[in-house]
Each structure stands twice: as C-alpha cells, then as structure tokens.
Write an enzyme that holds these catalytic residues in place. Sequence first.
Site, PDB file in Angstrom:
ATOM      1  N   ASP A  30     -20.714  23.192  25.492  1.00 46.30           N
ATOM      2  CA  ASP A  30     -19.434  22.688  25.992  1.00 46.30           C
ATOM      3  C   ASP A  30     -18.287  22.950  25.033  1.00 46.30           C
ATOM      4  O   ASP A  30     -17.153  22.579  25.307  1.00 46.30           O
ATOM      5  CB  ASP A  30     -19.536  21.198  26.328  1.00 46.30           C
ATOM      6  CG  ASP A  30     -19.895  20.354  25.108  1.00 46.30           C
ATOM      7  OD1 ASP A  30     -19.828  20.872  23.981  1.00 46.30           O
ATOM      8  OD2 ASP A  30     -20.241  19.174  25.287  1.00 46.30           O
ATOM      9  N   ASP A  71     -21.178  21.450  20.255  1.00 47.24           N
ATOM     10  CA  ASP A  71     -22.035  22.629  20.094  1.00 47.24           C
ATOM     11  C   ASP A  71     -21.354  23.749  19.305  1.00 47.24           C
ATOM     12  O   ASP A  71     -21.882  24.854  19.225  1.00 47.24           O
ATOM     13  CB  ASP A  71     -22.439  23.178  21.468  1.00 47.24           C
ATOM     14  CG  ASP A  71     -23.262  22.178  22.253  1.00 47.24           C
ATOM     15  OD1 ASP A  71     -24.212  21.620  21.683  1.00 47.24           O
ATOM     16  OD2 ASP A  71     -22.942  21.948  23.418  1.00 47.24           O
ATOM     17  N   ASP A  85     -27.315  24.257  25.966  1.00 50.73           N
ATOM     18  CA  ASP A  85     -27.219  22.837  25.640  1.00 50.73           C
ATOM     19  C   ASP A  85     -27.547  22.071  26.917  1.00 50.73           C
ATOM     20  O   ASP A  85     -27.333  22.584  28.023  1.00 50.73           O
ATOM     21  CB  ASP A  85     -25.803  22.514  25.161  1.00 50.73           C
ATOM     22  CG  ASP A  85     -25.573  21.025  25.017  1.00 50.73           C
ATOM     23  OD1 ASP A  85     -26.355  20.374  24.316  1.00 50.73           O
ATOM     24  OD2 ASP A  85     -24.626  20.514  25.652  1.00 50.73           O
TER      25      ASP A  85
END
Length: 598
Positions: A495, A499, A298
């Site tokens: 995190d 996500d 991410d």
Amino acid sequence: MAWYSGKYGRSELEVPFYLLAYAIGGYQKAWEGLQTLIKEKDLDVDLLMVVAAIGAASIGFWRDGAILILIFSLSGALEGYTLERTNGEIKSIMKLRPEEAIVLQGNVEKRVRVEELNQGDFLLVRPGERIAADGIVREGYSSVNQASITGESIPVDKSTGDEVFAGTMNGQGALVIEMTKPAEATLLAKIIHLVQEAQSERPPSQLFMERFEGIYAKIVIIGAIVIAVLSPFVLGWSWDETIYKAMIFLVVASPCALVSSIMPAVLSGISNGARKGILFKGGAYLEAIGNVSVVAFDKTGTLTEGIPRITRIIPYGNYTENEVLSIAASLETWSEHPIAKAIIREAKEKDLHLSSASKLEAVPGLGVQGIVEGQEYRIGKLDLVGGQKLPNEELKVVRKLERQGNTVIFVQGEKERIGVLAVQDTLRSQANESIKRLKKMGIKVVMLTGDSSSTAQIIGEEAGVDQVYSDLLPEHKVDIIKNLQKSGKVAMVGDGVNDAPALAAASVGIAMGAAGTDVALETANVVLMADDISKVSYAIALGRRTTKVVKQNVSFAIAVMFLLILSNFFGNINLPLGVIGHEGSTILVIMSGLRLLR
C-alpha cells in the site's frame, strides 16, 4: 565538365537544383551532426548520411545523393510523427483538467481560471462537467467517471464526505466540492509529472544502444575509408565504383534502425500502462517487471480490502440477528475503531434503526458498555462480557470462527449474552482470479503479513498463494524480499506506507491505491491508480510484451543491415535502394514499437 554531369545528370544546369535539394534537405541534419562532433567529440548517424551524400556528389552521383538527402529527411519527419503518437497519452491527460471552475462565494457563483483557485474554495460541478481540483464532496450525490485517473471502467458513486479528483468527469448530479489541494499538487498534476519523467528516462538497454551508436559510427567511418582505399587493389574496382560503394556502405551500415528499436516500444508501453491506470516511473521498470519470477503481496489493504466486515451474526435466546446488530451498532455509534465502523456500516446497509445510547463508557482494550432503550449492554472481548468460561457448544462455534480468520465480538445483556459477531478483513473480489492468472504466467506468488500464522494461513489458502510468511515486522519483509531475490527478480505489491522498505528493496516495487496515498507515488517504481490487483498481471504481461517487441525489432534491424551490407559487396544495389532499405527498416521498427499502444 564531366565531373559535374555525373552518372545520371546530363547537364550542368541540373547542378544548382541538386545543390538546392542538398541545402534544404541536409542543412538541419548536417548542423546537428556537426554540433555532436564539435561539442561532444562524437559521431552520429546524421553526419554519416550527410558525408555519404557529399561523397556521392563528389564522384558525379548528384541524383543519388539528392535522393539520399530527400529520403533521409522524409524518414526523419516520419519518425518524428510516429514518435509523437507515443506522446499522445500525456497530451490527452493534460487536456483532462478544465481551464475554468465555478467558485461558490456565499450564494454567488463566480467562474475563475483553475490557476486562481485556492485551497479551501467551494466549487460547484454541474452534471457532465469535469472536476477541476482534488477535494471532498460537501453537498450532492452523483456518479463520477474516474477512468482517466484510476483506469476504472465503471463510474463510482460519490456523496457527502467522498474524495474526488481533478480531471474526472461528473455524471448526472450536481456536486459541491471543497478543494483540499492546490492546483499544482493534485493527483492529476502528479500523474502528468510522473509520465513526463518516465518518458524522458532511458532504460538500460537504450543507454547501452546510445553508447554503442557513437562507437559503431566510428567503426563505419573507418570501414568506409578502408573500402575506399583497398578495394581497387584487392577487388579490382574502379575508383568511382569504390567510392560509390563506400558511400552505400556508410548508409546501409549506419545503426538508425538499431537505435530506434527500443525507445518507441518502451514509450508505447508506458503510454499503454498510463491509459490503464498503471504508472511506470521509467522504462527501466517496464523492462524489469517483464522479467519478474516472484510476486510478493502484502495482505492487509492489498490482497484484502483493508476494511473489516461482518461475516456472521449468531443471536442467542429470543434475539434475532438484526436486533443483535442494532444494539451493537447503537453502542458503537461514536467509536472510531475499525471494528466499530464495520458494525455500523453493516447496520446502515441493512437499514436498521439505531437507538441513542446513554452512559457510554469505553473500556480500553476490551470494548464499550452503555444503556440502550433502558437496558445495559456490553460489547467487546470475552473478558468484558463475563470471563473466559463459555458453554462447550458456544466455545466450539467461537473457535471455529477464529480458525476461519475471524475476530469474535461478544454482545452481553444485563444477565446473559445476546449474541456473537464475527468480523474479518475480507479478500478482494479479484484476488483469486488475479493470483490464478499470475500462476498461469509461471510466476510464484507469496503473501507477507504481520498477522498471526493462523489468520495468515486462512487468507493465504483462500487467495491461493504458493507460500505465506506471517508475524512479520517491516524489516522482516525486507529480509524475505532479499532472500527471494536470490532466485530471480521479485515484485513487491503493497500500500506504499508501512510496506515502503519492502517496496524499495524489491526489484520492482508496485504500490496499490495511489488515489489514497501520496507515499505510493513517492516510494514505488510502479503505481496502480485503482485498488485493482488484476492490474499486476497486466503490468507484467505488458513488460514481457515490450521486451519481446524490442527483441524482435533489434533482430530485424540487424538482419536488414547485414543483408544490405552483403548486397552492397556481392550484389548490385544502388544508393537510392540502399537508402530505402535503411530508412524503411528504421520506420518499420518504430511502427512495430507503436503496436504496444493498442
């Protein structure tokens, strides 16, 4: 009394001592084997060893049987000792939490047991003491060694408003901490629980080996019976020799070393990771991460800091950079917007004087306006400060900043613009090196983000990833992960909050910054206790090394077992030598697994 004298004992007076040796050394193993046979209707290695010892005694080889029992019991004790070393990390973690803490009740200091602490208590932590609970610093300044929780090697400075964790070591200053979580809900308590769960969970390879052990034990029993019955007729052996070799076969063909090839190595790998601030939720994920061929990161908060920072200040007219920044920060003093915080943080870092702004008014979606030192100023998007028309030179500079991934903020005076601020979520310092390391390991690296294509491409190129996916919603990330998995195992690094779906869909979900979010502990398969993405390559390397050690152990165990079986039929080994070879190989594979603790 020839039957009692055996091949080595010459006096029946020796028999009671051998019986005592059998009872002392073999009782526990015999009981465990019988329990498995009765309750689970299955055979195990313990029962095979006891049967072999009794079989040796039945044909007069009392001493050989006693040696078998002795070495088997000694081996079990050594195995227990070596396996206990793999549990050392969890015990050392449990010792991190102090038994007592100092509670402040007004001006009175009261020392109480940690179990008696309540959420909301104010705790005094003196220099050199361990912090007893998770909380927020309310008074004081110090550096805190968080290595036990996050794996960070350098102490972290803590002052008013900063979060601290139970089990970490206070440095040179005294701190007053407000306890924010019950003792049983601290991050340290969760870490202990996760490591305990991981150590009790069996990876697929170990589960297969344990199922195989029961089937294999039956095969060994049948093989020993066949040897005992057919060898006198086929090979012309005497009955004593036949039974003796059948007993040796029971010992050398048992899969002790094979069964011990996996779990000690896996437990050592889990313990190694915990020491480095990497929590594996089970051996299955330690094995899986070693087979990863793609890592998907991410962007925000993972590859980048997740905190916008001022990257450039361009003053106009007679204004200086510091004057533009001071005016902007004065206008944004009370704002909670991330960009406003970035401006204020930059001004504080430069130790600039901030004026008290009056008549502050937020213009939703555009910015803020107000009066600073008698002058009216505006800060925000271009629409707020005078429309879309910019001089060509100014427009070129703004467009260049935007192409570089910056958000451009304009500062407008009563009559003219006084400057421009460029704000960007910057790449983590260790991002480039971490991605280079992953690529050297033969791993493809991709980036997933909800940002626009232009911003994403800039960050992707700066980070050095192989491929960038932009303009993504959470469900789109899941689709990309599933598509990448068609060509191999994929690790998703995020995190742990927005996500979560992608972390769950990946072969291995890796959550960043568990010290900041409980969701990370719940969602991911692997948790990095510090915001350090360099730990991703370490985790993969640890998984690969664990798999390599397991394969080496299994190959060695099979080779030794095969060699001992051949020596039994075509050589001239005796029962004690067979026991030494069998138990020695078991201890060696366990010790080999313990290499991963280093």
